[in-house]
Enzyme design. Structure first.
Site, PDB file in Angstrom:
ATOM      1  N   ARG A   1       0.836  -1.196   0.000  1.00 21.48           N
ATOM      2  CA  ARG A   1       0.000   0.000   0.000  1.00 21.48           C
ATOM      3  C   ARG A   1       0.873   1.249   0.000  1.00 21.48           C
ATOM      4  NH1 ARG A   1      -1.867   0.932   4.336  1.00 21.48           N
ATOM      5  NH2 ARG A   1      -1.163  -0.843   5.542  1.00 21.48           N
TER       6      ARG A   1
ATOM      7  N   TYR B   1      -1.392  -3.619  -6.789  1.00 22.89           N
ATOM      8  CA  TYR B   1      -1.133  -4.385  -5.571  1.00 22.89           C
ATOM      9  C   TYR B   1      -2.214  -4.275  -4.504  1.00 22.89           C
ATOM     10  CZ  TYR B   1       1.641  -7.172  -2.495  1.00 22.89           C
ATOM     11  OH  TYR B   1       2.083  -8.222  -1.723  1.00 22.89           O
ATOM     12  N   GLY B   2      -2.592  -5.394  -3.959  1.00 23.05           N
ATOM     13  CA  GLY B   2      -3.381  -5.515  -2.723  1.00 23.05           C
ATOM     14  C   GLY B   2      -4.350  -4.381  -2.467  1.00 23.05           C
ATOM     15  N   GLY B   3      -4.181  -3.773  -1.319  1.00 20.57           N
ATOM     16  CA  GLY B   3      -5.092  -2.738  -0.848  1.00 20.57           C
ATOM     17  C   GLY B   3      -5.195  -1.537  -1.785  1.00 20.57           C
TER      18      GLY B   3
ATOM     19  N   LYS C   1      -9.584  -2.482   1.460  1.00 17.44           N
ATOM     20  CA  LYS C   1      -9.370  -1.318   2.315  1.00 17.44           C
ATOM     21  C   LYS C   1     -10.158  -0.094   1.820  1.00 17.44           C
ATOM     22  CE  LYS C   1      -7.072  -3.639   5.199  1.00 17.44           C
ATOM     23  NZ  LYS C   1      -5.745  -4.105   5.130  1.00 17.44           N
TER      24      LYS C   1
ATOM     25  N   HIS D   1     -10.622  -2.394  11.257  1.00 18.78           N
ATOM     26  CA  HIS D   1      -9.487  -3.221  10.812  1.00 18.78           C
ATOM     27  C   HIS D   1      -9.240  -4.287  11.875  1.00 18.78           C
ATOM     28  CE1 HIS D   1      -4.983  -3.246   9.380  1.00 18.78           C
ATOM     29  NE2 HIS D   1      -5.700  -4.103   8.693  1.00 18.78           N
TER      30      HIS D   1
ATOM     31  N   SER E   1      -1.369  -3.359  10.398  1.00 17.04           N
ATOM     32  CA  SER E   1      -0.965  -4.249   9.310  1.00 17.04           C
ATOM     33  C   SER E   1       0.296  -5.038   9.689  1.00 17.04           C
ATOM     34  CB  SER E   1      -0.697  -3.428   8.060  1.00 17.04           C
ATOM     35  OG  SER E   1      -1.855  -2.683   7.736  1.00 17.04           O
ATOM     36  N   ALA E   2       0.252  -6.325   9.368  1.00 17.01           N
ATOM     37  CA  ALA E   2       1.374  -7.239   9.631  1.00 17.01           C
ATOM     38  C   ALA E   2       1.748  -7.289  11.114  1.00 17.01           C
ATOM     39  CB  ALA E   2       2.580  -6.890   8.760  1.00 17.01           C
ATOM     40  N   CYS E   3       0.753  -7.203  11.988  1.00 17.74           N
ATOM     41  CA  CYS E   3       1.002  -7.294  13.431  1.00 17.74           C
ATOM     42  C   CYS E   3       0.255  -8.446  14.083  1.00 17.74           C
ATOM     43  CB  CYS E   3       0.663  -5.973  14.108  1.00 17.74           C
ATOM     44  SG  CYS E   3       1.852  -4.675  13.715  1.00 17.74           S
TER      45      CYS E   3
ATOM     46  N   LYS F   1      -2.920 -10.250  13.043  1.00 19.35           N
ATOM     47  CA  LYS F   1      -4.348 -10.568  12.982  1.00 19.35           C
ATOM     48  C   LYS F   1      -4.580 -11.961  12.389  1.00 19.35           C
ATOM     49  CE  LYS F   1      -5.562  -6.896  10.678  1.00 19.35           C
ATOM     50  NZ  LYS F   1      -4.228  -6.315  10.662  1.00 19.35           N
TER      51      LYS F   1
ATOM     52  N   ASP G   1      -9.140  -9.752   8.879  1.00 21.87           N
ATOM     53  CA  ASP G   1      -8.657  -8.408   8.547  1.00 21.87           C
ATOM     54  C   ASP G   1      -9.693  -7.301   8.764  1.00 21.87           C
ATOM     55  OD1 ASP G   1      -6.387  -6.909   7.539  1.00 21.87           O
ATOM     56  OD2 ASP G   1      -7.535  -6.547   5.717  1.00 21.87           O
TER      57      ASP G   1
ATOM     58  N   ALA H   1       5.073 -10.168   0.830  1.00 22.94           N
ATOM     59  CA  ALA H   1       4.507 -11.189  -0.061  1.00 22.94           C
ATOM     60  C   ALA H   1       3.223 -11.735   0.561  1.00 22.94           C
ATOM     61  CB  ALA H   1       5.504 -12.322  -0.262  1.00 22.94           C
ATOM     62  N   ARG H   2       2.249 -12.079  -0.263  1.00 19.39           N
ATOM     63  CA  ARG H   2       0.933 -12.470   0.252  1.00 19.39           C
ATOM     64  C   ARG H   2       0.388 -13.694  -0.446  1.00 19.39           C
ATOM     65  NH1 ARG H   2      -1.588  -8.716   4.264  1.00 19.39           N
ATOM     66  NH2 ARG H   2       0.026  -7.138   4.500  1.00 19.39           N
TER      67      ARG H   2
ATOM     68  N   ARG I   1       2.649  -3.322  18.071  1.00 23.04           N
ATOM     69  CA  ARG I   1       3.988  -3.887  18.081  1.00 23.04           C
ATOM     70  C   ARG I   1       4.825  -2.945  18.923  1.00 23.04           C
ATOM     71  NH1 ARG I   1       6.806  -7.379  14.277  1.00 23.04           N
ATOM     72  NH2 ARG I   1       4.946  -7.933  13.098  1.00 23.04           N
TER      73      ARG I   1
ATOM     74  N   PHE J   1       1.905 -16.584  19.371  1.00 26.77           N
ATOM     75  CA  PHE J   1       1.200 -17.558  18.525  1.00 26.77           C
ATOM     76  C   PHE J   1       0.209 -18.384  19.363  1.00 26.77           C
ATOM     77  CE2 PHE J   1       5.199 -16.305  16.532  1.00 26.77           C
ATOM     78  CZ  PHE J   1       4.699 -15.802  15.336  1.00 26.77           C
TER      79      PHE J   1
ATOM     80  N   ASP K   1       0.331 -19.759  22.146  1.00 28.93           N
ATOM     81  CA  ASP K   1       0.296 -19.414  23.574  1.00 28.93           C
ATOM     82  C   ASP K   1      -0.519 -18.151  23.849  1.00 28.93           C
ATOM     83  OD1 ASP K   1       1.753 -21.513  24.936  1.00 28.93           O
ATOM     84  OD2 ASP K   1       3.491 -20.858  23.778  1.00 28.93           O
TER      85      ASP K   1
HETATM   86  P1  GTP Z   1      -2.437  -7.406   7.538  1.00 28.68           P
HETATM   87  O1  GTP Z   1      -2.927  -8.510   6.676  1.00 28.68           O
HETATM   88  O2  GTP Z   1      -1.288  -6.645   6.950  1.00 28.68           O
HETATM   89  O3  GTP Z   1      -3.494  -6.468   8.027  1.00 28.68           O
HETATM   90  O4  GTP Z   1      -1.744  -8.024   8.822  1.00 28.68           O
HETATM   91  P2  GTP Z   1      -2.056  -9.084   9.960  1.00 28.68           P
HETATM   92  O5  GTP Z   1      -2.293  -8.310  11.221  1.00 28.68           O
HETATM   93  O6  GTP Z   1      -3.047 -10.088   9.557  1.00 28.68           O
HETATM   94  O7  GTP Z   1      -0.645  -9.713  10.099  1.00 28.68           O
HETATM   95  P3  GTP Z   1      -0.135 -11.207  10.285  1.00 28.68           P
HETATM   96  O8  GTP Z   1      -0.980 -12.015  11.215  1.00 28.68           O
HETATM   97  O9  GTP Z   1       0.095 -11.787   8.971  1.00 28.68           O
HETATM   98  O10 GTP Z   1       1.234 -10.839  11.002  1.00 28.68           O
HETATM   99  C1  GTP Z   1       2.403 -11.210  10.499  1.00 28.68           C
HETATM  100  C2  GTP Z   1       3.579 -10.862  11.384  1.00 28.68           C
HETATM  101  O11 GTP Z   1       3.305 -10.871  12.770  1.00 28.68           O
HETATM  102  C3  GTP Z   1       4.647 -11.907  11.161  1.00 28.68           C
HETATM  103  O12 GTP Z   1       5.887 -11.273  11.182  1.00 28.68           O
HETATM  104  C4  GTP Z   1       4.458 -12.820  12.366  1.00 28.68           C
HETATM  105  O13 GTP Z   1       5.605 -13.546  12.652  1.00 28.68           O
HETATM  106  C5  GTP Z   1       4.135 -11.816  13.443  1.00 28.68           C
HETATM  107  N1  GTP Z   1       3.377 -12.400  14.563  1.00 28.68           N
HETATM  108  C6  GTP Z   1       2.080 -12.797  14.564  1.00 28.68           C
HETATM  109  N2  GTP Z   1       1.710 -13.264  15.775  1.00 28.68           N
HETATM  110  C7  GTP Z   1       2.800 -13.139  16.568  1.00 28.68           C
HETATM  111  C8  GTP Z   1       3.057 -13.434  17.942  1.00 28.68           C
HETATM  112  O14 GTP Z   1       2.197 -13.875  18.692  1.00 28.68           O
HETATM  113  N3  GTP Z   1       4.299 -13.150  18.404  1.00 28.68           N
HETATM  114  C9  GTP Z   1       5.272 -12.614  17.615  1.00 28.68           C
HETATM  115  N4  GTP Z   1       6.465 -12.373  18.144  1.00 28.68           N
HETATM  116  N5  GTP Z   1       5.078 -12.346  16.299  1.00 28.68           N
HETATM  117  C10 GTP Z   1       3.864 -12.590  15.800  1.00 28.68           C
HETATM  118  C1  SPV Z   2      -2.860  -4.349   5.238  1.00 28.54           C
HETATM  119  O1  SPV Z   2      -1.899  -3.706   4.781  1.00 28.54           O
HETATM  120  O2  SPV Z   2      -3.399  -4.055   6.330  1.00 28.54           O
HETATM  121  C2  SPV Z   2      -3.386  -5.519   4.515  1.00 28.54           C
HETATM  122  C3  SPV Z   2      -2.890  -5.759   3.167  1.00 28.54           C
HETATM  123  O3  SPV Z   2      -4.216  -6.229   5.035  1.00 28.54           O
HETATM  124  S1  SPV Z   2      -3.630  -4.740   1.987  1.00 28.54           S
HETATM  125  O4  SPV Z   2      -4.755  -5.459   1.390  1.00 28.54           O
HETATM  126  O5  SPV Z   2      -2.625  -4.460   0.961  1.00 28.54           O
HETATM  127  O6  SPV Z   2      -4.114  -3.526   2.587  1.00 28.54           O
HETATM  128 MN    MN Z   3      -4.968  -5.334   6.954  1.00 30.52          MN
END
Ligand code: GTP
Ligand code: SPV
Ligand code: MN
Length: 584
Positions: free
Chosen positions: A70, A198-200, A207, A227, A249-251, A253, A278, A367-368, A399, A492, A494
């Protein structure tokens, strides 16, 4: 083909007049249509077939190397009044934005096919669902929208019945980052996106519609577009509690939504059900509770880090009928990414070049995989329920390497709204720009709220009214690090230990310690059986750093002032009350 809805036919005709495509195709969502599209993309190299024996029906797409995430700096909310977009959005006047975009779209589909994609966000028969039509010149977008939304004939029928729909116009253009804009016109329920595939940026149901436009509609109509993941936790007693969680994002979910309980919990009979990973739309039901649906039909999940250990449900989901974007491949054409941990090695990286760890990772960090939710082993039987699922708890999380403990509970709804508004998180590869920089990301909606955050906070506060039975609100942090820079919490599976405490709090059975920032569990309030935690980990995960939180609340106070006089007074007072309590 045309539609029975004259306003739709007219819009398609106008767009065709502007963009001048070689052909127009109305998508019906059928298997035959899908097969023809895939064949066309395989022939022109847009899709590369993956190993049919190990990954049947699966494809690799390599996006343009400058088009991998994005683009928040090129994303605009175009309201008549600048203040309605707020300091949280880039703004452009609607007339200027239309003129700019229409100049880009002028003639841009020459030699290409214009696809008309009618889609429904949410179960096709749900009163909570909303429809849209995306016009695009990208067959890759069509194939992804087919997985991510309810696309085709049934959606068109609903649109014709309702007479209204969100209009999304998209072209990949020249994929030139200098000629790339994602524009939203919430007052016109319109999206215009140019220059990215790309994606979003390009799958406009996601989004652009389901968050930016929907959040605007939700405010007017009394619901919430968030979100958030949605999951169900089935206890050994056979009760299922639904939780919605907002992480940036990427935290985490997708990971939390597909959680597999630790061994001891599994044996005791705990189960986790995935409703969504998401986006969450929720509204008050007749009984005063919030009911949520997942407006999406698939997952567009982060591939790197996904393994049989970290997320077995995701890995199982992507064994077939999956589109992978920007992953590496093995010598025998299986998808590969960092952290897949399957004993195989990458041959080509995401750009299709021989893998060389000194040059770049095999998979792009953003990468997705795109896959139907129905392929997920933990997909909830309630996920397609038109009434949605009742939410017992809302969880915010970020994070945060320092300061923020593993979990705490807000005292009440107003405090919960402040906890969401004050969320901070380190940036990730999901958007272009620096990674690892701490920023405020209220409710994980900083990039996605289609209007002024001050008004958004007021909207959230407004749910606290007579007759409401609101979810309890919590904050979690899986990402606290020790002095050695390593994560202190195993995370994860836990994380269920934390969710169990959350459910216990909702039911009034779990203990907590009251502090100025909220209710924190004492170590003994959590089931930590079999979890090895150092003294440092225990102190940091369950302790409260008073001086650190004083500084944090001063910073929260300053950041809230950015919203000026539109900021709800109740939120300012809540911040001040806690700041005073921390100083006492
Ligand atoms: P979007 O699709 O971008 O909205 O993101 P999302 O929130 O769905 O992200 P996703 O679950 O794919 O998160 C990916 C990242 O979070 C990776 O780097 C994982 O390793 C990390 N991650 C997820 N859960 C945990 C956890 O419980 N502990 C740690 N340390 N890392 C985690
Ligand atoms: C995000 O960035 O929060 C995503 C991927 O879930 S995207 O669809 O590109 O927005
Ligand atoms: Mn998202």
């Amino acid at each position: 083909m045309t539609s029975k809805l004259e306003s739709l036919n007219q819009w398609v005709a106008e767009v065709a007049h502007l963009t001048r495509p070689a052909a127009i195709h109305w998508c019906d969502g059928s298997d035959a249509e899908h097969a023809a599209l895939i064949a066309r993309m395989e022939a022109d190299g847009t899709l590369v077939r993956l190993n049919e024996a190990t990954h049947p029906g699966s494809w690799l797409h390599r996006s343009h190397p400058d088009d991998v995430a994005r683009v928040e700096h090129l994303t605009f909310v175009c309201t008549t009044e600048r203040e309605d977009a707020g300091p949280n959005n880039h703004w452009m006047a609607p007339d200027a934005a239309h003129a700019k975009m229409d100049a880009l779209f002028d003639g841009c589909m020459q030699g290409r096919t214009l696809y008309v994609i009618p889609y429904c966000m949410g179960p096709i028969d749900s009163p909570l669902s909303r429809c849209g039509v995306e016009i695009t010149d990208s067959p890759y977008v069509v194939a992804n929208m087919r997985i991510m939304t309810r696309m085709g004939a049934p959606a068109l029928a609903r649109i014709e019945r309702e007479g209204t729909f969100v209009k999304g116009l998209h072209s990949t253009g020249e994929l030139d980052p200098e000629r790339r804009f994602i524009m939203h016109f919430p007052e016109e329920l319109t999206i215009k996106s140019y220059g990215s595939g790309y994606g979003g940026n390009a799958l406009l149901g996601k989004k652009c519609h389901a968050l930016r436009i929907a959040s605007w509609q939700a405010r007017q109509e009394g619901w919430l577009a968030e979100h958030m993941l949605i999951l169900g936790i089935e206890t050994p007693q056979g009760q299922t509690h639904y939780i919605a969680a907002a992480f940036p994002s990427a935290c985490g979910k997708t990971n939390l939504a597909m959680l597999i309980p630790p061994e001891g919990y599994r044996r005791a009979g705990w189960k986790v059900w995935t409703v969504g990973d998401d986006i969450c739309w929720m509204r008050p039901g007749a009984d005063g509770r919030l009911y949520a649906i997942n407006p999406e039909a698939g997952f567009f999940g982060v591939a790197p880090g996904t393994s049989a250990k970290s997320n077995p449900n995701a890995l199982a989901s992507v064994q077939a009928n999956t589109i992978f974007t920007n992953v590496g491949v093995t010598a025998d054409n299986q998808p590969w990414w960092e952290g897949i941990d399957n004993g195989l090695a990458p041959a080509l990286d995401w750009r299709g070049e021989p893998f060389d760890p000194a040059t770049r990772p095999a998979a792009h960090p953003n990468a997705r995989f795109t896959v139907s939710a129905r392929q997920c082993p933990s997909y909830s039987p309630m996920a397609e329920d038109p009434q949605g699922v009742p939410i017992s708890a809302i969880v915010f999380g970020g994070r945060r390497a320092s300061l923020v403990p593993l979990v705490f509970q807000a005292r009440d709804w107003t405090h919960g709204v402040l906890v969401g508004a004050a969320m901070g998180s380190e940036t990730t590869a999901a958007a272009t720009g620096a990674v690892g920089v701490m920023r405020r990301d209220p409710m994980a909606m900083k990039p996605f709220c289609g209007y002024n955050f001050a008004d958004y906070f007021a909207h959230w506060l407004s749910f606290d009214r007579p007759g409401a039975r609101l979810p309890a609100v919590f904050h979690v942090n899986w990402f606290r690090k020790g002095d050695d820079g390593k994560f202190l919490w195993p995370g994860f599976g836990d994380n269920l230990r934390v969710l169990e405490w959350i459910i216990g709090r909702v039911q009034g059975t779990a203990g907590a310690v009251e502090t100025p920032i909220g209710h924190l569990p004492a170590e003994a309030d959590l089931n930590l059986e079999g979890v090895a935690l150092s003294d440092e980990a225990r102190a940091k995960l369950f302790g409260l750093d008073h001086a650190g939180w004083q500084a944090e609340f001063a910073s929260i106070g300053r950041d809230l002032e950015d919203y000026g006089p539109r900021l709800p007074e109740a939120l300012r007072q809540e911040q001040q009350r806690i700041a005073r309590a921390l100083a006492a």
